[in-house]
Design an enzyme around this catalytic site. Sequence first.
Site, PDB file in Angstrom:
ATOM      1  N   LEU A  90       0.810  -1.223   0.000  1.00 63.93           N
ATOM      2  CA  LEU A  90       0.000   0.000   0.000  1.00 63.93           C
ATOM      3  C   LEU A  90       0.841   1.270   0.000  1.00 63.93           C
ATOM      4  O   LEU A  90       0.377   2.329  -0.388  1.00 63.93           O
ATOM      5  CB  LEU A  90      -0.906   0.027   1.249  1.00 63.93           C
ATOM      6  CG  LEU A  90      -2.012  -1.016   1.352  1.00 63.93           C
ATOM      7  CD1 LEU A  90      -2.671  -0.968   2.722  1.00 63.93           C
ATOM      8  CD2 LEU A  90      -3.054  -0.805   0.262  1.00 63.93           C
ATOM      9  N   ASP A 107       2.492  16.733  12.446  1.00 58.05           N
ATOM     10  CA  ASP A 107       2.868  16.433  11.054  1.00 58.05           C
ATOM     11  C   ASP A 107       1.623  16.298  10.161  1.00 58.05           C
ATOM     12  O   ASP A 107       1.508  15.350   9.386  1.00 58.05           O
ATOM     13  CB  ASP A 107       3.740  15.171  11.004  1.00 58.05           C
ATOM     14  CG  ASP A 107       4.523  15.071   9.687  1.00 58.05           C
ATOM     15  OD1 ASP A 107       4.651  16.091   8.984  1.00 58.05           O
ATOM     16  OD2 ASP A 107       4.991  13.963   9.357  1.00 58.05           O
ATOM     17  N   GLY A 163       9.423   2.577   6.715  1.00 56.97           N
ATOM     18  CA  GLY A 163       9.196   1.153   6.429  1.00 56.97           C
ATOM     19  C   GLY A 163       8.176   1.001   5.321  1.00 56.97           C
ATOM     20  O   GLY A 163       8.153   1.800   4.380  1.00 56.97           O
ATOM     21  N   VAL A 191       3.912  -0.197   4.210  1.00 57.46           N
ATOM     22  CA  VAL A 191       2.551  -0.518   4.651  1.00 57.46           C
ATOM     23  C   VAL A 191       1.995  -1.542   3.669  1.00 57.46           C
ATOM     24  O   VAL A 191       2.077  -1.352   2.447  1.00 57.46           O
ATOM     25  CB  VAL A 191       1.647   0.737   4.672  1.00 57.46           C
ATOM     26  CG1 VAL A 191       0.242   0.373   5.145  1.00 57.46           C
ATOM     27  CG2 VAL A 191       2.239   1.797   5.588  1.00 57.46           C
TER      28      VAL A 191
HETATM   29 CL1  KHC Z   1      -3.223   2.533   3.763  1.00 56.90          CL
HETATM   30  C1  KHC Z   1      -2.559   3.162   5.165  1.00 56.90           C
HETATM   31  C2  KHC Z   1      -3.269   3.089   6.355  1.00 56.90           C
HETATM   32 CL2  KHC Z   1      -4.779   2.328   6.374  1.00 56.90          CL
HETATM   33  C3  KHC Z   1      -2.756   3.632   7.523  1.00 56.90           C
HETATM   34  C4  KHC Z   1      -1.538   4.270   7.525  1.00 56.90           C
HETATM   35  C5  KHC Z   1      -1.304   3.805   5.145  1.00 56.90           C
HETATM   36  N1  KHC Z   1      -0.385   4.066   4.138  1.00 56.90           N
HETATM   37  C6  KHC Z   1      -0.453   3.650   2.747  1.00 56.90           C
HETATM   38  C7  KHC Z   1      -0.819   4.355   6.331  1.00 56.90           C
HETATM   39  C8  KHC Z   1       0.437   4.925   6.007  1.00 56.90           C
HETATM   40  C9  KHC Z   1       0.674   4.744   4.674  1.00 56.90           C
HETATM   41  C10 KHC Z   1       1.486   5.537   6.835  1.00 56.90           C
HETATM   42  C11 KHC Z   1       1.164   5.834   8.187  1.00 56.90           C
HETATM   43  N2  KHC Z   1       0.974   6.028   9.240  1.00 56.90           N
HETATM   44  C12 KHC Z   1       2.266   6.621   6.100  1.00 56.90           C
HETATM   45  N3  KHC Z   1       2.672   6.077   4.823  1.00 56.90           N
HETATM   46  C13 KHC Z   1       1.890   5.254   4.092  1.00 56.90           C
HETATM   47  O1  KHC Z   1       2.239   4.957   2.947  1.00 56.90           O
HETATM   48  C14 KHC Z   1       3.490   6.980   6.943  1.00 56.90           C
HETATM   49  C15 KHC Z   1       4.214   8.177   6.369  1.00 56.90           C
HETATM   50  N4  KHC Z   1       3.323   9.297   6.181  1.00 56.90           N
HETATM   51  C16 KHC Z   1       2.211   8.988   5.286  1.00 56.90           C
HETATM   52  C17 KHC Z   1       1.397   7.863   5.872  1.00 56.90           C
END
Ligand code: KHC
Length: 417
Positions: free
Chosen positions: A95, A215, A101, A103
């Site tokens: 995702l 942030d 890291g 997701v």
């Molecule tokens: Cl899909 C998703 C969910 Cl449901 C929750 C947190 C996330 N994504 C795709 C998610 C996060 C991402 C991350 C967090 N917390 C961050 N990066 C993602 O790609 C972390 C860095 N900042 C943006 C959100």
Amino acid sequence: MGRNDETDTWRGVGGDTKPEQRADGKSRSFHEHSHGRSSTHDASVRRESSPPGDNAVSGDEEPRQENSREEDEEGHLIYHVGLVLRERYEVVSSLGAGAFGRVVECTDRQSGERVAVKIVRNIDCFRRAAKSEIAVLEEINDLDDDSIFACVRMLDWFDHDGHICIVLELLGLSTFEFLRQNRFLPFSVEQIRHMAFQLFRAVCFLHRNKLTHTDLKPENILFVSSDCDLEYDGETRCEHKKLRRLDVKVVDFGTATFDHEHHESLVSTRHYRAPEVILDLGWNQSCDVWSLGCVLMEFYLGRILFPTHDSMEHLAMMEKVLGPIPPHLLKQTRKQHYVLNEHLNWDQQSSSDRSIRKHCRPLKLMARKSDEERQLFDLLGCMLEYDVCRRITLEEALWHPFFNPIRNPQGQDKQRS
Ligand code: KHC
């Protein structure tokens, strides 16, 4: 990990992990009085792709736990579709990725539901930020039993060979990713109203509970569902995506800070950073209000309000949009190299000035075709107030007339006026 002012998102390294016991007897591990911080760059996006010379962490500098064979040299877990974490979460797809890291989307074999799992790099500072995020999510999820406020829910967490894994409810695209996929077509004022109301309620809830997110940016605001229809605009002869639902949630609490905790001097991602942070005047909850003001402007414009990577230029851009920075703030700043004769140390005749004039129009002159636009800009003006003592709080902002149509959905407001 070094501090680097050029890095768009910066987090210093905090103190040690202090597992705590909660009053209700449930173990409340990882509540840290001094947060772990991480240098974070969202791989997916422009502003956070690691620029050369930034402080992205390399595996050599930071201690990590005994690593497993499933790990690359940068401390990322090497995973593949079908991998099962903790004998429960089966990886379905990717995702997102960033310095923190990855997701991944997983199927929870126990419930059959889809979830998002944030798999954090096996590097000390990222692990500490993750533990801090877990403590914050435990606290705010507990305080909001019925999930009234739009903060992401944490369902579970565990440690997989040194990689902290945070299991979250599955959400849709981030507002930034949606804008990008929609060719940066701005959101309508009506759409902004609905997103803003939920965001303000969510962040106001954090503020009431002595937390500052620090942030807030479009990447950290996710649609609950990004299902949409394609619509054809005869005028522009372009297709665009129309969201079916506008519900959003706030994510990424890795740098959320409690009032009693140490406040890092440099917080927020560059473009959303409040003037008091840039000027090193100390900050509190109101820095989130500034960030949200920049976010709503970005929703309205379809582009970043202050597109710069330099603090001096950033302050000069603010002056173009919002007028001069009050002299008493310039007097107090520890960053005296930004100041000359009680004014910003910026040459108004320079080529840099000419170039920023192209990007930055005064707020007062920005399009205000309708009453609702005028109200939106009135609210934005109150949020983008330099002086924190005069900046609107979210509690107050929720009562701004811009939100009347949400509070009085039957149009009572219109009848009255
Ligand atoms: Cl899909 C998703 C969910 Cl449901 C929750 C947190 C996330 N994504 C795709 C998610 C996060 C991402 C991350 C967090 N917390 C961050 N990066 C993602 O790609 C972390 C860095 N900042 C943006 C959100």
